[in-house]
Structures are given as structure tokens and as C-alpha cells.
Design an enzyme around this catalytic site. Structure first.
Site, PDB file in Angstrom:
ATOM      1  N   GLN A  33      80.616  81.104  20.245  1.00 45.40           N
ATOM      2  CA  GLN A  33      79.728  80.500  20.932  1.00 45.40           C
ATOM      3  C   GLN A  33      78.362  80.456  20.490  1.00 45.40           C
ATOM      4  O   GLN A  33      77.768  81.239  19.773  1.00 45.40           O
ATOM      5  CB  GLN A  33      79.758  80.710  22.565  1.00 45.40           C
ATOM      6  CG  GLN A  33      79.439  82.361  22.670  1.00 45.40           C
ATOM      7  CD  GLN A  33      79.963  83.007  23.699  1.00 45.40           C
ATOM      8  OE1 GLN A  33      80.463  82.541  24.733  1.00 45.40           O
ATOM      9  NE2 GLN A  33      80.372  84.597  23.757  1.00 45.40           N
ATOM     10  N   GLY A 140      90.810  88.708  26.502  1.00 46.77           N
ATOM     11  CA  GLY A 140      91.331  89.149  27.545  1.00 46.77           C
ATOM     12  C   GLY A 140      92.811  88.823  27.950  1.00 46.77           C
ATOM     13  O   GLY A 140      93.577  89.609  28.365  1.00 46.77           O
ATOM     14  N   ASP A 157      84.711  89.426  34.701  1.00 46.66           N
ATOM     15  CA  ASP A 157      83.441  88.808  34.798  1.00 46.66           C
ATOM     16  C   ASP A 157      83.203  87.793  33.596  1.00 46.66           C
ATOM     17  O   ASP A 157      82.451  88.082  32.461  1.00 46.66           O
ATOM     18  CB  ASP A 157      82.354  90.086  34.452  1.00 46.66           C
ATOM     19  CG  ASP A 157      81.014  89.555  34.120  1.00 46.66           C
ATOM     20  OD1 ASP A 157      80.648  88.413  34.516  1.00 46.66           O
ATOM     21  OD2 ASP A 157      80.117  90.574  33.695  1.00 46.66           O
TER      22      ASP A 157
HETATM   23  N1  SPD Z   1      78.012  79.880  35.414  1.00 49.96           N
HETATM   24  C1  SPD Z   1      78.055  81.235  35.188  1.00 49.96           C
HETATM   25  C2  SPD Z   1      78.882  82.183  35.539  1.00 49.96           C
HETATM   26  C3  SPD Z   1      78.790  83.392  34.741  1.00 49.96           C
HETATM   27  C4  SPD Z   1      79.483  84.603  34.915  1.00 49.96           C
HETATM   28  N2  SPD Z   1      79.392  85.816  34.231  1.00 49.96           N
HETATM   29  C5  SPD Z   1      77.869  86.130  33.951  1.00 49.96           C
HETATM   30  C6  SPD Z   1      77.940  87.433  33.009  1.00 49.96           C
HETATM   31  C7  SPD Z   1      77.301  88.452  33.935  1.00 49.96           C
HETATM   32  N3  SPD Z   1      77.471  89.843  33.407  1.00 49.96           N
END
Ligand code: SPD
Length: 285
Positions: A33, A140, A157
Site C-alpha cells: 500500500q 491474518g 485492528d
Molecule cells: N477508516 C480507518 C479505520 C482504521 C482502523 N485501524 C486503524 C489502526 C489504528 N491502530
């Protein structure tokens, strides 16, 4: 999108959130990315992956404290924990505050996110050197396959369903999550903003309900995410989201003085949902 000293994230092609930039600190295309770190006027340093905001100095504690302390304060046993995504380290930092946790597997697909965050977000990554933490640079969905009945908590996450994290929102993946958890296990999953993505959220909760006996949701605000009001799924085999483990209360009474967002009163209130979100998550018709 960066234009005239402003970074703008556009959600669902219709709603824009913007941050005034002081300086572009870092930009690279990893194998997975586009990774950018911006110094902003309003929220300090801001991590952006494929054009979407992930972490800011200003408010990262809200997201990380919420996702970690809610399941940790409910779990009766807290020995093995898995974090999927979370390469910025904020989730792991909060987990390392629990001495009873013996092992933390962090499964992050993109090694460059971890390295970039070590440089620009040292406060987030400071838990990664803890001897209980093992980092796995893997997808994952593959990593979780071989694990059965092992984790007390799994925290997902990830970024959003419409990017490289798509596989982390499927029914098949939730089956693997269920199987990897112990008989009292709990999964917490970031599930986007109910003010922006109610169709996507409906599908996520529908898939979770088909697999977990207890599926609840809690809310917290995250200033940098479009919609601000952010939702998290609490998918559990035995305990409800507000069933705080009394044995851990004295520990949290001491610790919560040093937290910026979480406390046990907030924990209980976070599960009191507005009707809109109850409908989207299938609590009421
Ligand atoms: N729209 C973005 C959502 C992101 C969630 N993850 C963020 C990582 C933070 N540790």
C-alpha cells in the site's frame, strides 16, 4: 488526496474529511500500500494508508484504549492474545499494561508500516519491544488458520473492508476467529462508522451473529475518521460486554488514572446504543 496543503479523505465518494498539512514527513509505496506520514496543524502527526487516515498523535489513545481495555476487563482468563493488523503498535502498547498476559501475537501484513511507525510514532510502538510480543508479517486470514482454541482475546485492528483488509470481514474469517478463541474467548473488531457505512456494518454483524452466541457493539469517537462516531464489535462466547471481571477492578482503579479515555463507567456506557446503531447491528428490527 493532497492538494494545496490539505490532506482530504473521501468516504463513500460523498463525504470529505480534511486536515491542514504543515509538512509531508514520509511517503512510500510498500509491497502492499501507499504509506504517508503528515505533520498536520490540527492533529499532530497523521498516518495515512492508501489515502485513509489510521492514527494521529492527537487522538490515537481513544481508539487503542477502547479496543483493548473493553475486552481485557471482561475476560476471565487473559493469557494469550492475538492482534491482527495494528502495525502502528498502539493496541500492543495498551495490552502490555496487563502483567497477566503471557503472549501477544501481532500479525501485520506490512512490515513497512511497523518500521515507519517506529520512526514517526514512537509512543505507539513502544510496546513492540516487550518480550511477550512476537510480530508475524503474514496475512491474518492465513495466520489464524492453524490456531485452535488458543486465544483469550483477538483484536482485529484492520483498515476498512473496501481495501486490502477485505478478507478480514468475511464469514469464513470469522469462523476461523471463533475456532481460534478459547471457550470463553472474545473478539473485538473495528466496524466503521454507523453514520457513513450502515450497509457494510449490517453485513458484518449479520456474519458475526451467525457464528458467535453473543454479538454486541460499542461506540467511541475518533476525530480523524470520516463519520467520527466509530463502532466496534464485541463478539464473545460466554460473557457480555458489560460483564466486567470483578477481580480485575482494583487493578483498573489504579491504572485508569493514567489512561486518557478508558474508565469503567465509560466502558458500561459505551454499550448503551442509539436506536440507529441498534438497528444496523441487528439488536432491534
Ligand atoms: N477508516 C480507518 C479505520 C482504521 C482502523 N485501524 C486503524 C489502526 C489504528 N491502530
Amino acid at each position: 488526496m493532497i492538494d494545496e496543503n490539505w490532506f482530504t479523505e473521501v468516504a463513500k465518494g460523498t463525504i470529505a474529511t480534511s486536515f491542514k498539512i504543515k509538512k509531508l514527513l514520509h511517503s512510500e509505496k510498500s509491497k502492499w500500500q501507499q504509506i504517508e506520514v503528515l505533520e498536520t496543524e490540527g492533529v499532530g502527526k497523521l498516518l495515512v494508508l492508501d489515502g485513509k487516515t489510521m492514527v494521529s498523535d492527537h487522538d490515537e489513545f481513544i481508539y487503542h484504549e477502547s479496543m483493548v481495555h473493553v475486552p481485557s476487563m471482561v475476560a476471565r482468563k487473559l493469557k494469550n492474545v492475538l492482534v491482527i493488523g495494528g502495525g502502528d503498535g498502539g493496541i500492543v502498547r495498551e495490552l502490555t499494561k496487563y502483567e497477566e498476559i503471557e503472549s501477544i501475537d501481532l500479525c501485520e501484513i506490512d512490515e513497512r508500516v511497523v518500521e515507519v511507525c517506529k520512526t514517526f510514532f514512537p509512543d505507539c510502538t513502544r510496546g513492540l519491544g516487550d518480550s511477550r510480543v512476537e510480530i508475524h508479517y503474514r496475512d491474518g486470514t492465513e495466520f489464524i488458520e492453524g490456531k485452535k482454541n488458543h486465544y483469550d482475546i483477538i483484536i482485529i485492528d484492520s483498515s476498512d473492508p473496501d481495501d486490502i483488509a477485505g478478507g478480514l470481514f468475511t464469514g469464513e474469517f470469522y469462523t476461523s476467529v471463533f475456532q481460534s478463541l478459547t471457550s470463553e474467548g472474545i473478539a473485538v473488531i473495528q466496524t466503521a462508522s454507523p453514520l457513513i457505512d450502515n450497509y457494510g456494518i449490517k453485513q458484518i454483524y449479520h456474519r458475526l451473529r451467525a457464528r458467535f452466541p453473543i454479538v454486541e457493539s460499542f461506540l467511541a469517537p475518533v476525530l480523524i475518521y470520516p463519520g467520527v462516531l466509530w463502532s466496534f464489535a464485541f463478539a464473545s462466547k460466554k460473557y457480555h460486554g458489560t460483564d466486567i471481571n470483578g477481580q480485575r477492578v482494583p487493578f483498573m482503579e489504579r491504572m485508569q488514572k493514567d489512561l486518557l479515555w478508558y474508565n469503567m463507567s465509560w466502558h458500561k456506557g459505551a454499550f448503551a446504543l442509539p436506536n440507529l446503531h441498534r438497528k444496523i447491528t441487528g439488536v432491534i428490527e
